[in-house]
Scaffold this motif. Structure first.
Motif, short mmCIF file in Angstrom:
data_model
loop_
_atom_site.label_atom_id
_atom_site.label_comp_id
_atom_site.label_asym_id
_atom_site.label_seq_id
_atom_site.Cartn_x
_atom_site.Cartn_y
_atom_site.Cartn_z
N SER A 6 0.86 -1.18 0.00
CA SER A 6 0.00 0.00 0.00
C SER A 6 0.90 1.23 0.00
O SER A 6 1.66 1.45 0.94
N ASP A 7 0.83 2.00 -1.08
CA ASP A 7 1.66 3.20 -1.22
C ASP A 7 0.79 4.38 -1.60
O ASP A 7 -0.12 4.26 -2.43
N GLU A 8 1.10 5.52 -0.99
CA GLU A 8 0.42 6.76 -1.33
C GLU A 8 1.48 7.86 -1.36
O GLU A 8 2.28 7.97 -0.43
N PHE A 9 1.49 8.63 -2.44
CA PHE A 9 2.46 9.71 -2.57
C PHE A 9 1.85 10.80 -3.45
O PHE A 9 0.95 10.53 -4.25
N PRO A 10 2.36 12.03 -3.32
CA PRO A 10 1.83 13.12 -4.15
C PRO A 10 2.10 12.88 -5.63
O PRO A 10 3.11 12.28 -6.00
N LYS A 11 1.21 13.39 -6.47
CA LYS A 11 1.35 13.19 -7.92
C LYS A 11 2.64 13.78 -8.46
O LYS A 11 3.24 13.22 -9.38
N TYR A 12 3.09 14.90 -7.90
CA TYR A 12 4.27 15.56 -8.44
C TYR A 12 5.54 14.73 -8.26
O TYR A 12 6.55 14.99 -8.90
N LYS A 13 5.51 13.70 -7.42
CA LYS A 13 6.69 12.86 -7.21
C LYS A 13 6.85 11.78 -8.29
O LYS A 13 7.91 11.18 -8.42
N LYS B 279 -1.04 10.76 -18.17
CA LYS B 279 -1.55 12.10 -17.90
C LYS B 279 -0.78 12.76 -16.76
O LYS B 279 -0.39 13.93 -16.85
N VAL B 280 -0.52 12.01 -15.70
CA VAL B 280 0.20 12.55 -14.54
C VAL B 280 1.66 12.84 -14.92
O VAL B 280 2.19 13.91 -14.58
N VAL B 281 2.31 11.92 -15.62
CA VAL B 281 3.71 12.13 -16.03
C VAL B 281 3.82 13.33 -16.96
O VAL B 281 4.73 14.16 -16.81
N LYS B 282 2.89 13.46 -17.90
CA LYS B 282 2.91 14.59 -18.84
C LYS B 282 2.73 15.91 -18.09
O LYS B 282 3.45 16.88 -18.35
N ALA B 283 1.80 15.96 -17.14
CA ALA B 283 1.59 17.18 -16.35
C ALA B 283 2.84 17.53 -15.54
O ALA B 283 3.22 18.70 -15.45
N ASN B 284 3.48 16.53 -14.97
CA ASN B 284 4.72 16.76 -14.20
C ASN B 284 5.83 17.29 -15.10
O ASN B 284 6.57 18.20 -14.71
N ASN B 285 5.97 16.73 -16.30
CA ASN B 285 7.01 17.19 -17.23
C ASN B 285 6.76 18.63 -17.67
O ASN B 285 7.69 19.42 -17.80
N GLU B 286 5.49 18.97 -17.92
CA GLU B 286 5.15 20.34 -18.30
C GLU B 286 5.47 21.32 -17.18
O GLU B 286 5.98 22.41 -17.42
N LYS B 287 5.21 20.94 -15.94
CA LYS B 287 5.52 21.80 -14.80
C LYS B 287 7.03 22.00 -14.68
O LYS B 287 7.50 23.10 -14.39
N LYS B 288 7.81 20.92 -14.90
CA LYS B 288 9.26 21.03 -14.83
C LYS B 288 9.79 21.97 -15.91
O LYS B 288 10.67 22.80 -15.67
N GLU B 289 9.28 21.82 -17.15
CA GLU B 289 9.71 22.67 -18.25
C GLU B 289 9.36 24.13 -17.98
O GLU B 289 10.16 25.03 -18.25
N LEU B 290 8.18 24.38 -17.46
CA LEU B 290 7.76 25.74 -17.14
C LEU B 290 8.65 26.33 -16.04
O LEU B 290 9.05 27.50 -16.13
N LYS B 291 9.00 25.52 -15.07
CA LYS B 291 9.88 26.00 -13.99
C LYS B 291 11.27 26.33 -14.53
O LYS B 291 11.88 27.33 -14.16
N ILE B 292 11.78 25.50 -15.44
CA ILE B 292 13.09 25.74 -16.04
C ILE B 292 13.07 27.05 -16.84
O ILE B 292 13.99 27.86 -16.74
N LYS B 293 12.01 27.29 -17.61
CA LYS B 293 11.89 28.53 -18.38
C LYS B 293 11.84 29.74 -17.46
O LYS B 293 12.47 30.76 -17.72
N ASN B 294 11.09 29.64 -16.39
CA ASN B 294 10.99 30.75 -15.44
C ASN B 294 12.32 31.01 -14.76
O ASN B 294 12.69 32.15 -14.51
N ASP B 295 13.06 29.95 -14.43
CA ASP B 295 14.37 30.10 -13.81
C ASP B 295 15.35 30.79 -14.77
O ASP B 295 16.16 31.63 -14.36
N ARG B 296 15.28 30.46 -16.06
CA ARG B 296 16.16 31.07 -17.05
C ARG B 296 15.85 32.57 -17.19
O ARG B 296 16.74 33.38 -17.36
N ARG B 297 14.56 32.91 -17.13
CA ARG B 297 14.16 34.32 -17.25
C ARG B 297 14.67 35.13 -16.07
O ARG B 297 15.09 36.27 -16.23
N THR B 298 14.59 34.55 -14.89
CA THR B 298 15.04 35.29 -13.70
C THR B 298 16.54 35.45 -13.68
O THR B 298 17.07 36.42 -13.15
N LEU B 299 17.28 34.50 -14.28
CA LEU B 299 18.74 34.59 -14.32
C LEU B 299 19.21 35.61 -15.36
O LEU B 299 20.27 36.19 -15.23
N SER B 300 18.43 35.82 -16.42
CA SER B 300 18.85 36.73 -17.48
C SER B 300 18.65 38.18 -17.14
O SER B 300 18.16 38.71 -16.34
#
Length: 169
Positions: A91-98, A148-169
């Motif tokens: 029996s395992d339960e963990f947040p979707k983002y993991k 669906k969960v993996v795709k949503a997680n990957n999109e969140k990671k990509e969005l975070k990477i883009k936002n991090d690049r903008r703040t560094l520039s």
């Protein structure tokens, strides 16, 4: 999405009972054949071997009951055997983002689900579930939900990477 084959537990119990009875009857017939009738010869060993092989195959396929729930912010996986003392229920339960990714392995009549989740301690952890007793439609629905969960997680990671690049520039 919720997925469960718990309603088939009575069928699995029936098959289990039937196989155990077949083994006991096979042993009794073998003993009768060997010590009383002696008609079959070496084929009398098949009276024991076939039911035992079927019972072993039933247990080697893995835990019969699989439950999955992706409603809300967490993923829930439960996997148990109909005979409680044979295997420890999972029996395992963990947040979707993991959830990092998953893989379904299908070898002959055995199916396994391997789920990789992120972990603070070791970086990632792999969890194993036995899904041999799910139908094709149930496996397809499970794949769809996990994709669906993996795709949503990957999109969140990509969005975070883009936002991090903008703040560094």
């Amino acid at each position: 999405m919720r997925l469960s084959n718990r309603n088939k537990a009575s069928v699995y119990n029936f098959v289990n009972t039937l196989l155990i009875m077949a083994v006991l009857i096979g042993i009794a017939l073998f003993l009768l054949e060997e010590y009383r009738f002696n008609i079959l010869g070496l084929e009398s060993y098949l009276l024991m071997i076939i039911p035992i092989a079927l019972l072993i195959a039933f247990y080697l396929r893995g835990r019969q009951i699989f439950e999955y729930d992706s409603d809300g912010e967490a993923l829930n996986f439960k996997n148990r055997n109909i005979v409680p003392f044979l295997d420890k229920p999972l029996s395992d339960e963990f947040p979707k983002y993991k959830l990092i990714n998953y893989e379904i392995i299908d070898v002959f009549f055995i199916k396994r689900l391997y789920v990789t989740i992120s972990s603070k301690v070791s970086g990632s952890t792999m969890l194993k579930y036995e899904i041999s007793y799910l139908t094709r439609k149930e496996v397809t629905d499970l794949k769809f939900s996990l994709n669906k969960v993996v795709k949503a997680n990957n999109e969140k990671k990509e969005l975070k990477i883009k936002n991090d690049r903008r703040t560094l520039s």
